[in-house]
Design a protein around this motif. Structure first.
Motif, PDB file in Angstrom:
ATOM      1  N   LYS A 124      11.094  54.021 -51.448  1.00  0.00           N
ATOM      2  CA  LYS A 124      10.971  55.301 -51.856  1.00  0.00           C
ATOM      3  C   LYS A 124      11.839  56.362 -51.434  1.00  0.00           C
ATOM      4  CE  LYS A 124       8.277  54.107 -55.037  1.00  0.00           C
ATOM      5  NZ  LYS A 124       8.717  54.091 -56.543  1.00  0.00           N
ATOM      6  N   THR A 125      11.860  56.299 -49.984  1.00  0.00           N
ATOM      7  CA  THR A 125      12.750  57.384 -49.178  1.00  0.00           C
ATOM      8  C   THR A 125      13.212  56.514 -47.974  1.00  0.00           C
ATOM      9  OG1 THR A 125      10.873  57.866 -47.664  1.00  0.00           O
ATOM     10  CG2 THR A 125      11.196  59.208 -49.638  1.00  0.00           C
ATOM     11  N   ASN A 126      13.659  56.962 -46.960  1.00  0.00           N
ATOM     12  CA  ASN A 126      14.164  56.396 -45.993  1.00  0.00           C
ATOM     13  C   ASN A 126      13.076  55.754 -45.191  1.00  0.00           C
ATOM     14  OD1 ASN A 126      16.973  56.645 -46.487  1.00  0.00           O
ATOM     15  ND2 ASN A 126      16.894  58.215 -44.949  1.00  0.00           N
ATOM     16  N   SER A 127      12.040  56.265 -45.087  1.00  0.00           N
ATOM     17  CA  SER A 127      10.823  55.732 -44.358  1.00  0.00           C
ATOM     18  C   SER A 127       9.712  55.375 -45.011  1.00  0.00           C
ATOM     19  CB  SER A 127      10.333  56.995 -43.255  1.00  0.00           C
ATOM     20  OG  SER A 127       9.890  57.977 -44.064  1.00  0.00           O
ATOM     21  N   VAL A 128       9.568  55.563 -46.356  1.00  0.00           N
ATOM     22  CA  VAL A 128       8.475  55.138 -47.301  1.00  0.00           C
ATOM     23  C   VAL A 128       9.066  53.922 -48.378  1.00  0.00           C
ATOM     24  CG1 VAL A 128       6.781  55.967 -48.927  1.00  0.00           C
ATOM     25  CG2 VAL A 128       7.348  57.251 -47.232  1.00  0.00           C
ATOM     26  N   ALA A 129       8.168  53.021 -48.351  1.00  0.00           N
ATOM     27  CA  ALA A 129       8.465  52.079 -49.419  1.00  0.00           C
ATOM     28  C   ALA A 129       7.094  51.428 -49.920  1.00  0.00           C
ATOM     29  CB  ALA A 129       9.079  50.837 -48.815  1.00  0.00           C
ATOM     30  N   HIS A 130       7.186  51.117 -51.217  1.00  0.00           N
ATOM     31  CA  HIS A 130       6.191  50.638 -51.899  1.00  0.00           C
ATOM     32  C   HIS A 130       6.379  49.067 -51.941  1.00  0.00           C
ATOM     33  CE1 HIS A 130       4.673  53.889 -54.685  1.00  0.00           C
ATOM     34  NE2 HIS A 130       4.673  54.188 -53.227  1.00  0.00           N
ATOM     35  N   VAL A 131       5.357  48.155 -51.609  1.00  0.00           N
ATOM     36  CA  VAL A 131       5.411  46.799 -51.343  1.00  0.00           C
ATOM     37  C   VAL A 131       4.333  46.382 -52.514  1.00  0.00           C
ATOM     38  CG1 VAL A 131       5.097  44.647 -49.915  1.00  0.00           C
ATOM     39  CG2 VAL A 131       6.244  46.866 -48.977  1.00  0.00           C
ATOM     40  N   ASP A 132       5.011  45.556 -53.416  1.00  0.00           N
ATOM     41  CA  ASP A 132       3.740  44.726 -54.310  1.00  0.00           C
ATOM     42  C   ASP A 132       3.481  43.498 -53.594  1.00  0.00           C
ATOM     43  OD1 ASP A 132       3.734  46.496 -57.502  1.00  0.00           O
ATOM     44  OD2 ASP A 132       5.006  47.035 -55.870  1.00  0.00           O
ATOM     45  N   TYR A 133       2.203  43.161 -53.707  1.00  0.00           N
ATOM     46  CA  TYR A 133       1.778  41.748 -53.401  1.00  0.00           C
ATOM     47  C   TYR A 133       1.202  41.372 -54.513  1.00  0.00           C
ATOM     48  CZ  TYR A 133      -1.890  38.719 -51.613  1.00  0.00           C
ATOM     49  OH  TYR A 133      -2.951  37.533 -51.427  1.00  0.00           O
ATOM     50  N   ILE A 134       1.631  40.100 -54.905  1.00  0.00           N
ATOM     51  CA  ILE A 134       1.362  39.539 -56.307  1.00  0.00           C
ATOM     52  C   ILE A 134       0.747  38.227 -55.774  1.00  0.00           C
ATOM     53  CG2 ILE A 134       1.944  38.928 -58.483  1.00  0.00           C
ATOM     54  CD1 ILE A 134       3.885  41.440 -58.299  1.00  0.00           C
ATOM     55  N   SER A 135      -0.329  37.717 -56.103  1.00  0.00           N
ATOM     56  CA  SER A 135      -0.767  36.291 -55.722  1.00  0.00           C
ATOM     57  C   SER A 135      -1.651  35.683 -56.906  1.00  0.00           C
ATOM     58  CB  SER A 135      -1.588  36.437 -54.387  1.00  0.00           C
ATOM     59  OG  SER A 135      -1.945  35.003 -54.118  1.00  0.00           O
TER      60      SER A 135
END
Lengths: 182, 652
Positions: A124-135
């Motif tokens: 999203k930004t240099n320091s922010v990210a969304h991580v989707d965990y799908i199981s």
């Protein structure tokens, strides 16, 4: 799940609480036999039974047990069993998560029955990210929380989980983590 | 498709370099000569552009000149002027030579399996470690189980000793007490106590046999044995019990039964002994018949069958099916005459199973029982060489009588009982122990003329016991004969090497036993008892001297006191039984006391008692009373002389 997982869980308990505690957990779980051969596939219920029994014996919520296991997995178990592959997965936090699927792909060429989760990283930004965990499995989000903590320690980079949201799915689990890295 | 792509001109000038290469070789640049930067490790001998074109189908393994990186791939011609290297990092070389180098999954294309192979190898190594760990744990568990098993076996042996020793004391004390009591009511009480202690000993022996079977300590052995002699010996030995109850004991052997067989004769002996003793115990009148037959006889195999039939009360049909059940399996066991089929039949069943045979019982209430066993054995067409022994020409198996004191060591109560009975019938004094340690302890206290030593015993085996005995006594003074089912080639030599003097194969045949006794003991001269008593000294000083040399003066005093006590209780009893004309009992007691008297040098007393015994056994009941009248004075004179001799010897 493969015996590698059950073996790692046993080692974690033995290192922290001793062999008698693991023996008690094993008895409590009702699991028959020794499901610890690394390259053999066992029913998922074995691992879940171990987690439930550990929670009872250690008088700790199952979620906490899974978080601790996630950390142990990244910091101890995975490096002991496939350090080269783990090292090749990434040189920093985000690269690691971005390459996780490929790591799992490589593992699956040997562990042919392995059903790994999928991780999707969106910066999203240099320091922010969304991580989707799908199981396809349920109840293992706390394990991923532990993985995140372990990754933070592995790369000596602080990670804070700003948000964690479970999305409705027909089966399995889909959790979105909002991570602030650094 | 490929993470490493390097485009070159026909003279090997680099024109294009992929990111992967640049990342790991930062100083590589377009325009450089390929061969100035890289060495071609494989194919070997390729160093010019022309050679490269000829190896378009080869696997190229190339190393950077500074040896910091390595690649694997192919060099193909795009056209006449252009070559291209297509490949990936050479993971095996990098892992070995540059373990510090941080590769990424992105350095390998998705179809490149090098990372997968590395993971595969690592997994297999983990698998090997897992299996080694499991193997170690299994070995440890097995070692623990073996230790526990050995501990149980040793415990059983020790318990056997601990339980039998006081019980033997009880039995011996009751026997002595019986000799001293005259009151009929008291005798009846003692009789009850004796029977109860005998029953208790049977129960203890049963429990220990059962436990040994459960622990798997009982093994099948293979040794030659003579089945004719086995049955005849058993009948011979046990006939006395039958006669005591006024029962006939018959033994019939079908003529076509081959005598010499190979198999576990000891177990067969145990089973048939159990059948016969039960038959005698539970038959009040009539007879017990033993029948040996065989079916399916071929050159080398036969199915042996032994039937033991009695005329006892029989077994009710509803109990017949459970006759061979273990005591623990029965719903209830009422200690009454009706259910008394005897403990030990379940052990007979298990032993029969080990032999690969069948066991059964046919019975009608009121019409007796027939217990039978069938089992397969290998036929020997002739007697094995080592089984053939010869007797002195003046002696036959039936007539032989010996003097001497024999110690029998065997952990099988059945073998002990049978051997003791055989030896008693041959005239010798017998003591029994159930393991090697007891044998050593007994020999420390009492000298023996011969030791029959079983080999496999708990607590201490026969070989270890022999070694200890050899440290204590002179070999010629205490001959030790191995009695064992170990009868393989080399066993005899092994036992002799370990300090034993001879070897008796189990099950012991009377003929072989007589031969061994003839070698190590003195034959009793049957005519000796007939010779004039006055020709013999009252006391033989040389015997007393010899005894003193063996055990010392202080111990000599003790054992003479023991003899004194025995004689003072036996003599009144002999007189009383003679007055009642209970001649078989008189003969028995005279025999026992005669042996003791002669062992202590009271020669004339011993011979007189021997004469009394012989007279009765040959049917003469007229002359013994006269001899019996002289016993007290003869005894008194013997003791006076013995004490005098002892006093003299103690001063030397």
């Amino acid at each position: 799940m493969y015996g590698l997982i059950n073996n790692a869980m046993r080692n974690m308990i033995v290192e922290s609480y001793g062999e008698p505690t693991w023996d008690e957990i094993h008895r409590e779980s009702g699991v028959i036999g020794d499901p610890y051969l690394a390259v053999r596939s066992y029913d998922d219920s074995v691992t879940y039974d171990f987690v439930g029994a550990a929670a009872k014996v250690l008088d700790t919520p199952a979620e906490t047990c899974l978080e601790l296991f996630g950390e142990y997995w990244i910091l101890k178990a995975a490096p002991e069993n496939f350090s080269a592959l783990l090292d090749a997965t990434g040189a920093d936090v985000l690269e690691f998560f971005e390459n996780l699927n490929e790591l799992h792909d490589r593992i699956t060429t040997t562990f042919v029955d392995y059903l790994p989760p999928t991780f999707i990283v969106k910066k999203k930004t240099n320091s922010v990210a969304h991580v989707d965990y799908i199981s396809t499995r349920e109840g293992l989000t706390p394990f991923v929380v532990g993985i995140i903590r372990g990754v933070s320690e592995r790369f000596s980079t602080p990670i804070s989980i700003r948000n964690q949201k479970s999305l409705p799915v027909e089966s399995g689990e889909h959790t979105v983590f909002e991570l602030e890295v650094g | 498709m490929f993470s490493v792509v390097m485009l070159m001109s026909s003279d090997l000038q680099l024109m294009q370099i992929s990111e992967c290469v640049k990342r790991h070789l930062p100083d590589i640049a377009v325009g450089q000569d390929f061969l100035d930067y890289f060495d071609i490790h494989r194919p070997s001998g390729v160093s010019h552009a022309n050679q490269i074109r000829k190896h378009s189908d080869s696997l190229y393994l190339i190393l950077s000149r500074d040896r910091t990186f390595a690649l694997r791939g192919q060099i193909v011609s795009l056209d006449d002027d252009t070559l291209v290297f297509l490949g990936s990092p050479w993971l095996a070389w990098i892992s070995q030579n540059r373990p510090d180098l941080q590769l990424s999954v992105k350095d390998f294309s998705v179809q490149d399996s090098q990372l997968d192979q590395q993971f595969f190898i690592a997994s297999n190594q983990t698998m090997v470690k897992d299996l080694e760990s499991i193997n170690t744990k299994l070995q440890q568990a097995r070692d623990l189980a073996d230790m526990a098993n050995r501990a149980k076996t040793d415990f059983l042996g020790l318990m056997s000793h601990e339980m039998r020793t006081p019980l033997n004391g009880v039995v011996a004390s009751l026997t002595l007490l019986q000799d001293q009591l005259i009151d009929t009511n008291q005798l009846a009480l003692i009789d009850t106590a004796q029977r109860s202690s005998a029953d208790l000993l049977s129960v203890i022996n049963y429990v220990l046999s059962y436990a040994n079977l459960e622990l798997g300590n009982t093994k099948i052995s293979e040794a030659p044995f003579n089945c004719h002699e086995l049955l005849l010996s058993l009948a011979d030995v046990l006939r006395g019990h039958a006669t005591d109850k006024e029962l006939n004991l018959n033994c019939n052997i079908d003529s076509h039964v081959p005598p010499w067989l190979t198999g576990d004769g000891e177990k067969l002996t145990h089973i048939v002994t159990n059948f016969i003793t039960n038959a005698i115990k539970y038959t009040d009148q009539g007879e017990v018949s033993i029948h040996l037959s065989a079916t399916g006889i071929s050159d080398n195999q036969t199915q042996l069958r032994v039937d033991v039939r009695d005329t006892g009360c029989g077994i009710p049909k509803d109990k017949l099916d459970r006759v061979f059940e273990s005591v623990w399996a029965s719903e209830s066991r009422v200690a009454s005459e009706e259910t008394s089929v005897g403990i030990g039949l379940d052990i007979c069943q298990q032993l029969t199973n080990m032999l690969g045979g069948q066991i059964g019982c046919d019975s009608e209430p009121g019409a007796g029982c027939c217990f039978w066993i069938t089992a397969p054995f290998t036929v020997l067409n002739q007697a094995p060489v080592q089984q053939t022994r010869s007797l002195p020409s003046t002696t036959t198996t039936d007539s032989a009588q010996f003097t001497g004191r024999v110690l029998v060591a065997d952990d099988s109560h059945v073998n002990l009982m049978l051997t003791e009975m055989m030896l008693h019938n041959l005239g010798v004094q017998v003591q029994t122990v159930s393991n090697g340690r007891e044998a050593v302890e007994r020999i420390e206290q009492v000298p023996f003329d011969l030791v029959l030593m079983d080999i496999s015993m708990p607590v201490m085996d026969g070989i270890e016991a022999t070694k200890l005995i050899r440290q204590m006594t002179d070999r010629s003074a205490t001959p030790i004969v191995a009695q064992t089912a170990h009868n393989l080639a080399g066993d005899r030599e092994r036992f002799l090497k370990e300090g034993m003097d001879d070897f008796l194969a189990k099950p012991i045949a009377k003929h072989d036993l007589v031969c061994v006794l003839a070698q190590y003991l003195s034959l009793s001269d049957p005519n000796e008892a007939e010779s004039a008593d006055d020709d013999h000294p009252i006391c033989d000083q040389s015997i007393v001297q010899s005894l003193c040399n063996e055990i010392g003066g202080a111990n000599l005093d003790k054992v003479i006191s023991m003899f004194e006590k025995e004689a003072e209780s036996s003599l009144p009893r002999i007189i009383e039984l003679s007055n009642k004309q209970e001649w078989s009992q008189v003969a028995k007691r005279a025999h026992a006391l005669s042996s003791s008297a002669r062992s202590f040098g009271a020669t004339r007393l011993g011979l007189t008692l021997k004469k009394i015994e012989h007279s009765i056994k040959s049917g003469d009941t007229q002359s013994p009373p006269q001899s019996i009248m002289t016993l007290h004075d003869l005894y008194a004179e013997s003791m006076t002389q013995l004490r005098q001799i002892t006093q003299v010897l103690s001063k030397v």
